[in-house]
Design an enzyme around this catalytic site. Structure first.
Site, PDB file in Angstrom:
ATOM      1  NE  ARG A   1      -2.833   0.919   3.419  1.00  0.00           N
ATOM      2  CZ  ARG A   1      -3.623   1.045   4.489  1.00  0.00           C
ATOM      3  NH1 ARG A   1      -4.917   1.118   4.029  1.00  0.00           N
ATOM      4  NH2 ARG A   1      -3.455   0.861   5.693  1.00  0.00           N
TER       5      ARG A   1
ATOM      6  CD  GLU B   1      -8.948   4.745   2.281  1.00  0.00           C
ATOM      7  OE1 GLU B   1      -9.060   4.009   3.228  1.00  0.00           O
ATOM      8  OE2 GLU B   1      -7.988   4.959   1.644  1.00  0.00           O
TER       9      GLU B   1
ATOM     10  CG  ASP C   1      -5.568   2.506  10.712  1.00  0.00           C
ATOM     11  OD1 ASP C   1      -6.592   2.916  11.436  1.00  0.00           O
ATOM     12  OD2 ASP C   1      -5.639   1.702  10.071  1.00  0.00           O
TER      13      ASP C   1
ATOM     14  CG  ASP D   1      -9.355   6.644   6.174  1.00  0.00           C
ATOM     15  OD1 ASP D   1      -9.450   7.551   6.355  1.00  0.00           O
ATOM     16  OD2 ASP D   1      -8.495   5.586   6.061  1.00  0.00           O
TER      17      ASP D   1
END
Length: 715
Positions: free
Chosen positions: A332, A422, A622, A450
């Site tokens: 990612r 997202e 996160d 998100d």
């Protein structure tokens, strides 16, 4: 001023330049001069376009904010709102039907449904654990978690619990691999005869599920089975503690678990400068070369972890069958927003980090493309691209990777693209986003956290939002989740790409995961995120129960279940008569999560943490979880549901709670009682300045504060 090394008009940190020239480039066949020249062209040609796309985000957001402010106090007019979004170019018309034509996709992405891990690439041990989590023990998964309804016992092995584990595992075997006229619970002997597996001389009800064995056919050391594309291995050992007590000598049941793993350079890491980026890129290089190792102390012993090797077993016809032992690895990259001081352009501006990641992670992946038995057997590189807003930004990513491929001498579309659904402008234009990269798309997924953070920020001026638990109950979230699958199927992703679902964020609550996460394969998703290798093994059970491709076939035949009009329903609070205690409980819950995460991020450079919540339930935190919590408080502050004084008091109370939760860590620096540390200030910035952060992202604040700390420490 930091020392710089000039390369084709780029001012590069010496440690990054040395890494690229001395470690990443050798073995790829790419000339250093050509690399730097091409990289410079990418930075100076794509950089202005990147900047323009970010300006478009802000311009659209300002128009939306103005529209809501002008209607403050009025009932929300949904039809007028949707029409307005079309008028300003936020909501685009859907084009004709099409299907992706992505080629050379590995089976782990296209045709094997299963769990997916996401792991910070900066932690070599975690990265190796994730890569090796392709296989896991079902016995360990049941015994060592609460999956059977109770917590594992402390101390010595509990034979009674072990017996329940074996019984539960045999129930699974009967469901996935039934035997003609008998049960695995009654089996005494497994052997191979005439290319078939026999259990007490009876065949499997579906003999084709037998894949192979190791050892002697009359008394195999192991038997390999396959159901819905996932392998299961029965391990026989009559000298083993469990096998010696088992009537068939069955010592373990191993499940193919994490079929794929995302090595994350984004939300789960804290990479703010060249030092951090070299660590991330170095671990990715080790994975792509196959030589990454990590040595550590555990239980008083030194251990070294490395990538596992593929295995060869004997097939039913006596020939060799190769069994993959590593998860297929994706990487990612970061999104389009952030820059990084590791490289400056010719004008002295920090280079967009997304362009850095695109060029350098693809270069590194070339080491895998040039070796046999590595990550991809089809010659592909898999890059997940997060936080893109709409088709223009996806098209930009597609062009970026075309440029990267030209510089590196790779065939076009070697790089496959994962589109994370997202951000709201991507959700409502998903079909056109997929079209913009239809020859690269190998992955789409939803991410509630998100996505909710962006929902709140986009509609910040519309009014106060519901409490977080109630936001998940609104109609928009079901529509969002269903539409992602529906459009993915319409665009031909079934059998060609992954359609994914988000993270189970409670790594200690496996019984609840077993009960609830089966909804992901039931929804038509052929992968879903899990927080640990053990969770991957347990979640794999769901893919044995559910034939995902059969579900996808039915869903596609039935047509869309959700449409953009419903996705655009704003989850505002219809009921706002909360008590002061309810409001403060919500603020404290958000604040505690923010502080518990941010203190680790800023003070320790840890991008993903298991943070105890108000009830001491460990939650994986996160930047996505931090974003929604910060935006939620910012929204309530903006609409006077709570005031700044009360929020600051809550932040201080929760800082003391977080300090207490970390009291046993000798490296931890308390935030209380002074509340003047950089980490506490960063958490406050996210809340009190949250409304003006670009798209509500946490990265600008976190990066700035982490750099401030590193400078203060002389790094």
């Amino acid at each position: 001023m930091a020392q710089r090394t000039e390369r084709s008009g780029l001012q590069v940190s010496p440690e990054l330049a040395a890494f690229i020239e001395e470690k990443a480039l050798p073995g790829t066949g790419v000339d250093a001069g050509a690399f730097w020249s091409g990289f410079s062209d990418l930075v100076h040609n794509a950089g202005p376009e990147n900047r323009a796309l970010l300006e478009k985000r802000e311009a659209l957001q300002e128009q939306i904010d103005t529209w809501h402010r002008e209607r403050r106090g009025q009932a929300h007019d949904h039809a007028a709102y949707v029409a307005f979004l079309r008028e300003i170019g936020y909501l685009l018309a859907e084009g004709d039907d099409f299907e992706i034509d992505t080629a050379n996709v590995d089976a782990e992405i296209a045709t094997i449904p299963g769990p997916q891990l996401v792991v910070p690439i900066t932690n070599a041990r975690y990265a190796l654990n994730a890569a090796n989590a392709r296989w896991g023990s079902l016995y360990d998964g049941f015994y060592g978690t609460d999956a059977m309804g109770s917590a594992p016992p402390a101390g010595r092995y509990d034979q009674g619990r072990g017996a329940r584990v074996v019984a539960r595992s045999r129930v699974f075997l009967d469901e996935a691999f039934p035997i003609e006229m008998t049960s695995h619970a009654d089996a005494r002997r497994y052997h191979v005869s005439g290319g078939a597996l026999l259990i007490d001389d009876r065949p499997l009800a579906e003999p084709e599920k037998f894949v192979g064995y190791t050892g002697h056919p009359r008394a195999p050391d192991s038997v390999m089975l396959r159901n819905h594309g996932l392998h299961v291995e029965l391990i026989f050992d009559r000298t083993h503690r469990i096998g010696s007590r088992d009537q068939a000598g069955l010592a373990d049941v191993q499940l193919e678990s994490a079929v794929s793993a995302i090595m994350d350079c984004e939300d789960s890491v804290a990479c703010v400068d060249a030092e951090d980026k070299v660590l991330a890129y170095g671990n990715w290089l080790g994975l792509m070369r196959g030589d990454l190792e990590d040595t550590f102390e555990k239980g008083g012993k030194t251990q070294t972890r490395r990538l596992s090797d593929d295995r060869v077993i004997t097939g039913p016809d006596g020939g060799d069958v190769t069994i993959r032992t590593r998860a297929l690895m994706l990487v990612r990259n970061v999104g389009h927003l952030m820059t990084n001081p590791a490289i400056l352009d010719r004008d002295g501006n920090e280079v967009f980090e997304g362009l850095m990641d695109a060029m350098i992670t693809t270069l590194i992946a070339m080491h895998d493309l040039q070796r046999e038995g590595g990550n991809s057997v089809t010659g592909s590189v898999y890059v997940v691209k997060p936080k893109m807003h709409g088709p223009d930004e996806v098209a930009f990513a597609d062009r970026t990777f075309t440029s990267v491929e030209k510089v590196l001498g790779l065939p076009q579309n070697t790089v496959k693209l994962g589109i994370m659904d997202e951000e709201r402008r991507t959700s409502v234009n998903l079909k056109e986003c997929i079209r913009a990269a239809k020859s690269r798309v190998a992955f789409i997924n939803t991410g509630f956290l998100d996505r909710t953070g962006d929902e709140i920020h986009t509609s910040m001026e519309a009014g106060p939002f519901s409490r977080k638990d109630f936001i998940k109950r609104k109609v928009w979230i079901t529509a969002y989740e269903n539409q992602n699958v529906d459009i993915g199927l319409e665009c031909g992703l079934s059998g060609r790409a992954q359609i994914g679902k988000g993270m189970w964020a409670m790594p200690d609550l496996m019984a609840a995961m077993l009960e609830q996460k089966i909804e992901h394969p039931k929804s038509g998703a052929n992968c879903a995120w899990v927080p640990s290798p053990t969770a991957a093994t347990l979640h794999a059970l769901h893919y044995h129960k559910i034939d995902v491709f059969a579900v996808q076939k039915l869903l596609r035949a039935g047509g869309r279940r959700a449409y953009v009009d419903t996705v655009l329903n704003i989850p505002l609070a219809e009921y706002q008569k909360w008590t002061d205690a309810q409001k403060m409980r919500e603020v404290e819950n958000n604040a505690q999560g923010i502080l518990g995460y941010v203190v680790r991020w800023v003070d320790h450079g840890v991008g993903c943490s298991k943070v105890p919540d108000m009830n001491n339930v460990g939650l994986m935190e996160d930047r996505a979880t931090c974003r929604i919590s910060a935006q939620h408080i910012a929204n309530w502050l903006h609409h006077d549901i709570v005031d700044a004084q009360d929020v600051m008091a809550a932040m201080r109370r929760m800082a003391a709670v977080v300090d207490d939760q970390n009291a046993s860590d000798p490296t931890y620096k308390p935030m209380s009682p002074d509340f003047d540390g950089i980490a506490f200030q960063a958490a406050c910035d996210l809340v009190f300045k949250g409304r003006v952060q670009p798209s509500g992202y946490t990265e600008p604040v976190l990066h700035a504060r982490r750099l401030e700390l590193k400078e203060a420490l002389g790094h």
